[in-house]
Design an enzyme around this catalytic site. Sequence first.
Site, mmCIF file in Angstrom:
data_model
loop_
_atom_site.group_PDB
_atom_site.id
_atom_site.type_symbol
_atom_site.label_atom_id
_atom_site.label_comp_id
_atom_site.label_asym_id
_atom_site.label_seq_id
_atom_site.Cartn_x
_atom_site.Cartn_y
_atom_site.Cartn_z
ATOM 1 N N GLU A 189 -90.325 31.048 28.852
ATOM 2 C CA GLU A 189 -90.369 29.906 29.775
ATOM 3 C C GLU A 189 -90.846 28.634 29.093
ATOM 4 O OE1 GLU A 189 -91.852 32.808 29.815
ATOM 5 O OE2 GLU A 189 -93.636 32.860 31.064
ATOM 6 N N GLY A 239 -91.486 40.366 22.020
ATOM 7 C CA GLY A 239 -92.655 39.646 22.519
ATOM 8 C C GLY A 239 -93.910 40.415 22.194
ATOM 9 N N GLY A 240 -94.954 40.156 22.959
ATOM 10 C CA GLY A 240 -96.253 40.762 22.674
ATOM 11 C C GLY A 240 -96.358 42.195 23.185
ATOM 12 N N GLY A 244 -94.676 44.034 26.400
ATOM 13 C CA GLY A 244 -93.733 45.084 26.005
ATOM 14 C C GLY A 244 -94.008 46.391 26.734
ATOM 15 N N GLU A 261 -89.297 44.903 20.261
ATOM 16 C CA GLU A 261 -89.751 44.284 19.006
ATOM 17 C C GLU A 261 -91.069 43.603 19.328
ATOM 18 O OE1 GLU A 261 -88.516 44.252 15.943
ATOM 19 O OE2 GLU A 261 -86.782 45.457 16.458
ATOM 20 N N CYS A 300 -94.220 36.956 13.852
ATOM 21 C CA CYS A 300 -94.597 38.356 14.090
ATOM 22 C C CYS A 300 -94.947 39.065 12.792
ATOM 23 C CB CYS A 300 -93.484 39.083 14.829
ATOM 24 S SG CYS A 300 -91.896 38.912 14.015
ATOM 25 N N GLU A 403 -103.639 41.025 16.785
ATOM 26 C CA GLU A 403 -102.733 39.963 16.340
ATOM 27 C C GLU A 403 -103.250 38.616 16.846
ATOM 28 O OE1 GLU A 403 -98.923 39.698 18.370
ATOM 29 O OE2 GLU A 403 -97.929 39.498 16.433
HETATM 30 P P1 NAD Z 1 -94.920 37.423 25.477
HETATM 31 O O1 NAD Z 1 -94.997 38.897 25.482
HETATM 32 O O2 NAD Z 1 -95.950 36.645 26.152
HETATM 33 O O3 NAD Z 1 -93.544 36.933 26.086
HETATM 34 C C1 NAD Z 1 -92.294 37.375 25.567
HETATM 35 C C2 NAD Z 1 -91.262 37.290 26.658
HETATM 36 O O4 NAD Z 1 -91.580 38.259 27.653
HETATM 37 C C3 NAD Z 1 -91.215 35.946 27.383
HETATM 38 O O5 NAD Z 1 -89.884 35.623 27.669
HETATM 39 C C4 NAD Z 1 -91.996 36.230 28.655
HETATM 40 O O6 NAD Z 1 -91.648 35.387 29.713
HETATM 41 C C5 NAD Z 1 -91.590 37.662 28.932
HETATM 42 N N1 NAD Z 1 -92.510 38.439 29.765
HETATM 43 C C6 NAD Z 1 -93.846 38.298 29.893
HETATM 44 N N2 NAD Z 1 -94.323 39.213 30.769
HETATM 45 C C7 NAD Z 1 -93.276 39.957 31.177
HETATM 46 C C8 NAD Z 1 -93.123 41.062 32.072
HETATM 47 N N3 NAD Z 1 -94.146 41.575 32.723
HETATM 48 N N4 NAD Z 1 -91.894 41.575 32.245
HETATM 49 C C9 NAD Z 1 -90.838 41.086 31.577
HETATM 50 N N5 NAD Z 1 -90.904 40.023 30.747
HETATM 51 C C10 NAD Z 1 -92.121 39.475 30.535
HETATM 52 O O7 NAD Z 1 -94.793 37.022 23.923
HETATM 53 P P2 NAD Z 1 -94.755 35.554 23.325
HETATM 54 O O8 NAD Z 1 -96.155 35.036 23.383
HETATM 55 O O9 NAD Z 1 -93.632 34.781 23.905
HETATM 56 O O10 NAD Z 1 -94.337 35.871 21.826
HETATM 57 C C11 NAD Z 1 -95.239 36.225 20.851
HETATM 58 C C12 NAD Z 1 -95.186 37.721 20.585
HETATM 59 O O11 NAD Z 1 -93.881 38.103 20.199
HETATM 60 C C13 NAD Z 1 -96.062 38.127 19.439
HETATM 61 O O12 NAD Z 1 -96.766 39.293 19.774
HETATM 62 C C14 NAD Z 1 -95.083 38.404 18.315
HETATM 63 O O13 NAD Z 1 -95.569 39.271 17.332
HETATM 64 C C15 NAD Z 1 -93.924 38.939 19.060
HETATM 65 N N6 NAD Z 1 -92.700 38.809 18.259
HETATM 66 C C16 NAD Z 1 -92.194 39.931 17.670
HETATM 67 C C17 NAD Z 1 -91.060 39.839 16.870
HETATM 68 C C18 NAD Z 1 -90.485 41.051 16.178
HETATM 69 O O14 NAD Z 1 -89.414 40.952 15.607
HETATM 70 N N7 NAD Z 1 -91.146 42.196 16.195
HETATM 71 C C19 NAD Z 1 -90.445 38.608 16.704
HETATM 72 C C20 NAD Z 1 -90.992 37.495 17.325
HETATM 73 C C21 NAD Z 1 -92.120 37.620 18.107
#
Ligand code: NAD
Length: 509
Positions: A189, A239-240, A244, A261, A300, A403
């Site tokens: 978002e 994401g985080g 996840g 991921e 990440c 992290e």
């Molecule tokens: P986040 O988990 O806060 O958000 C990621 C996505 O998930 C966003 O689009 C968010 O709106 C959505 N989201 C949040 N809560 C949700 C729910 N309950 N149900 C479904 N969707 C939901 O992560 P972030 O802060 O946007 O990104 C940073 C994280 O991403 C770090 O932990 C990083 O390590 C990870 N990351 C991993 C990789 C990889 O390849 N392994 C690559 C990039 C980022």
Amino acid sequence: MAGPAGPAERQPQKTIHVGGEWLEAVSGATREVLDPADAKPFAVVAEGDERDAEAAVGAARRAFDEGPWRRTSVADRAALLRRVADLLVRDRERLGLLESRDAGKTLEEGRVDIDCVADAFRYFADLVVGEGGGRVVDAGSDDLHSVVVHEPVGVCAMITPWNYPLLQASWKVAPALAAGNAFVIKPSEITPLTTVALVELLVEAGLPAGVANIVTGPGHTVGARLAEHPGVDLVSFTGGLVSGIKVAQAAAVTVKKVALELGGKNPNVVFADACATEEGFDTAVDQALNAAFIHSGQVCSAGGRLIVEESVRERFVAELARRAGRIRLGRGTEDGVECGPLVSQQQREKTEAYVASALAEGAVLRAGGKRPEPSEVRPATGYFYEPTVLDQCHRDMKVVREEVFGPVLTVETFRTEDEAVALANDTEYGLAGAVWTADAGRARRVAGRLRHGTVWINDFHPYLPQAEWGGFGKSGVGRELGPAGLAEYRETKHVYQNLAPKPVRWFAG
Ligand code: NAD
């Protein structure tokens, strides 16, 4: 399949694309997108909710079940992916700038991201046309014909983060389309703009309506609905860890396929022999700096955990701290700036809390540890934070275990190879790690023992579209990129044909 359509006009706040239409949110809600360099809004997007997610899944379902895409020839699907790559190259400056402003990275990083996105589209185009299209299995008789084929998995939900908004999206969108799926994507978002632009390019390239859908909006509404929706066959999340786990739990109810991921806590192991020459020392320090601080550590695979041999620690850390203090922070579009702000106020506060906890637990501050003074290239309202080096850390500290996702490097030391490996593997994550050594045997030995999805020897950060990316442990489930990154978007089917059927007479009557 429709031919190339040409760029369509879209009203700025119509960022939801469902069944070929650009729409506002059903609720009419909008969200301002902030530039993290000054915290001022510079775009407005639709703030979708569960209802928009519902409509998007319905459109994707119809496009997959009834539309032409899954039956489009592999050659035509690959041709479309290549057209998208060409359009990305055409729009490189525009999209690179958008990514820079949205995510707070430097303009050059934004441009490189777009190049990598185009590479992903080209790679999956080549991969899918280069395959044999299934496998004949010897069923043991001339009367039996057995073949294993791949089919698209169906409707894919994709949920992406804010640090590499378009790159992470492309690792999902390109293989999903190559395999013949329909999808709904929900970008972060706080950085939705380039993903909206990508969907515009997919339309321009001639993708049939309903195959690519996007819903801008929050995770707890749009993302959560996509993860649990019975009309979705696969959810691919980047994401985080906390989000996840929620996605995996929501997806479990309908037993859909899940690809995750997640985060990392990535060790950068430096042996003294890597620093034996001036050139070796300079390279290892320079790369340790890059590993930890590129994109302000919001990567990440950031090498935020330096594990250095005790005998070279002091010299190594002194030089690292000196150079960290010279990194030029500022708005990513300004000339000479090497590092942008953190993406949000929340992310900076989280970083500050980790540094405070580390100092309270006994870490020694060698560089950074505070917000920088404002300057001509650094507005006072921007979310800047100085690259921070924390010496004398140990494995029990919160900052070493969790992290940070900010510009924070922790330093631990070792005396033996076994100790180095044990430290590097002492994490619940397992995304990536590096080993620096001049000893080729040790390099291969240590690389073999590291429990991480990517291991670099005498390097840090490069990835290849042809090589799988993903994590051991809590860094995720499944792989992106490479052949496995295409396989994620497929079902495998065994077709067994009897050319001369006869009764089996298992039952006598
Ligand atoms: P986040 O988990 O806060 O958000 C990621 C996505 O998930 C966003 O689009 C968010 O709106 C959505 N989201 C949040 N809560 C949700 C729910 N309950 N149900 C479904 N969707 C939901 O992560 P972030 O802060 O946007 O990104 C940073 C994280 O991403 C770090 O932990 C990083 O390590 C990870 N990351 C991993 C990789 C990889 O390849 N392994 C690559 C990039 C980022």
